[in-house]
Design a protein around this motif. Sequence first.
Motif: not given
Length: 253
Positions: A18-34
């Motif tokens: 689930x965390x990976x899915x969240x990271x991918x989605x936030x990055x897809x929205x333009x965020x820099x993701x740690x």
Amino acid sequence: MSRLAGKTALVTGGSRGIGRGIALRLAGEGALVAVHYGNNEAAAKETVAEIEAAGGQAFAVGAELGVPGDAAALWAAFDAGLAAHSGGSGLDILVNNAGVGLYGVVGEVAEADFDRVFAINAKAPYFIIQQGLERLRDGGRVINISSGVTRIAYPITSAYSMTKGAINTLTLTLAQQLGPRGITVNAVAPGLVNTDLTAELREPKAQAEAAALSVFNRVGEPADIGDAVAFLASDDARWVTAQVLDATGGSHL
């Protein structure tokens, strides 16, 4: 999509499931993701590479949770990673996703296992938030990953369910505390989700039984949860706080 352009996000347990899915989605929205990981650095690097291949920005952050000093170690790694990646500091979106499961009815759970699941699922998020508040910018977002088992009785997950109940209470009280800073605090409660951590659902009979729990007759996917988190992370959710968003696909209605 660029609803989160210019924002920095930290997703604990962001390398898998689930965390990976969240990271991918936030990055897809333009965020820099740690992308945080506990011990599987290779998985975190794979997630970062996938984000970058899609044109996004990310970096990996390693810190074991559930041990003394875990929050301090996480934030030290985050600060160093962010400075190395962009020369910046601070945070806009904190997603407390990392967690472990524990199966057993009350008479079967060992005390050491009980302590471990609480240390990772409840204590770690509490102190990650505590030590992250000075980094979290006004108008930011805290999103905690809860579980549908806080609504649905599963005796075999009794201790795990208690940790997620604690997360829901933390979400409620923290929302009131951080409201004056314009920071929203919400939780997302998934149901059964197809990940590498639920391999038992791959078997056709188990998949069909799990799907039947939802009104949509399917099992959730990490992207389903990532989409819900992305909404709460965006400005569209600016007037939503102290809520637990049920993302179980209408299971056990």
